[in-house]
Design a protein around this motif. Structure first.
Motif, mmCIF file in Angstrom:
data_model
loop_
_atom_site.group_PDB
_atom_site.id
_atom_site.type_symbol
_atom_site.label_atom_id
_atom_site.label_comp_id
_atom_site.label_asym_id
_atom_site.label_seq_id
_atom_site.Cartn_x
_atom_site.Cartn_y
_atom_site.Cartn_z
ATOM 1 N N LYS A 23 0.815 -1.210 0.000
ATOM 2 C CA LYS A 23 0.000 0.000 0.000
ATOM 3 C C LYS A 23 0.852 1.266 0.000
ATOM 4 N N LYS A 35 -8.833 6.863 -8.450
ATOM 5 C CA LYS A 35 -10.224 6.957 -7.993
ATOM 6 C C LYS A 35 -11.030 7.871 -8.900
ATOM 7 N N ALA A 52 -16.195 -3.600 -11.489
ATOM 8 C CA ALA A 52 -15.103 -3.500 -10.518
ATOM 9 C C ALA A 52 -15.601 -2.929 -9.194
ATOM 10 N N VAL A 53 -16.466 -1.922 -9.269
ATOM 11 C CA VAL A 53 -17.013 -1.317 -8.052
ATOM 12 C C VAL A 53 -17.934 -2.309 -7.343
ATOM 13 N N ASP A 55 -17.886 -5.602 -7.531
ATOM 14 C CA ASP A 55 -17.080 -6.679 -6.951
ATOM 15 C C ASP A 55 -16.392 -6.246 -5.663
ATOM 16 N N ARG A 56 -16.026 -4.988 -5.592
ATOM 17 C CA ARG A 56 -15.358 -4.476 -4.386
ATOM 18 C C ARG A 56 -16.343 -4.307 -3.234
ATOM 19 N N ILE A 57 -17.565 -3.858 -3.571
ATOM 20 C CA ILE A 57 -18.580 -3.609 -2.534
ATOM 21 C C ILE A 57 -19.227 -4.918 -2.075
ATOM 22 N N PRO A 59 -18.423 -8.679 -2.777
ATOM 23 C CA PRO A 59 -17.635 -9.750 -3.401
ATOM 24 C C PRO A 59 -18.479 -11.002 -3.627
#
Length: 99
Positions: A23, A35, A52-53, A55-57, A59
């Motif tokens: 990171k 972003k 992508a969003v 999948d991130r929010i 999974p």
């Protein structure tokens, strides 16, 4: 007996002291630009960005124990044991009520 030996690494092949986290390799400006570009792609309806969003929010769910795995078989046996125990308790209660 002591579980850990003083002065001896528990993970000798592990990360070297002083190495940076992944990171910290990307500066804040780059993160903010990424972003912003992702936000623009979502607003313009780019399907990959929306996915992508999502999948991130939220999974995708992963199987806890795959069918046919040893864990699955052990779980089935435990369920059978509990079911058998419940049946035996029910029969004992019925026998006690009939006496």
């Amino acid at each position: 007996m002591a579980r850990f030996v003083k002065g001896q690494s528990g993970n000798p092949a592990g990360r070297k002291p002083g190495s940076r986290n992944k990171k910290s390799l990307i500066d804040e400006g780059t993160k903010e630009e990424a972003k912003r570009q992702l936000q623009n792609a979502v607003e313009s309806g780019e399907q990959w960005a929306i996915q992508a969003v999502i999948d991130r929010i939220e999974p995708k769910l992963k199987a806890v124990t795959p069918e046919g795995s040893l864990d699955g078989e052990v779980l089935e046996l435990k369920i059978q044991e509990v079911t058998d125990l419940a049946d035996r308790i029910t029969k004992l209660e019925e026998a006690l009520l009939n006496d």
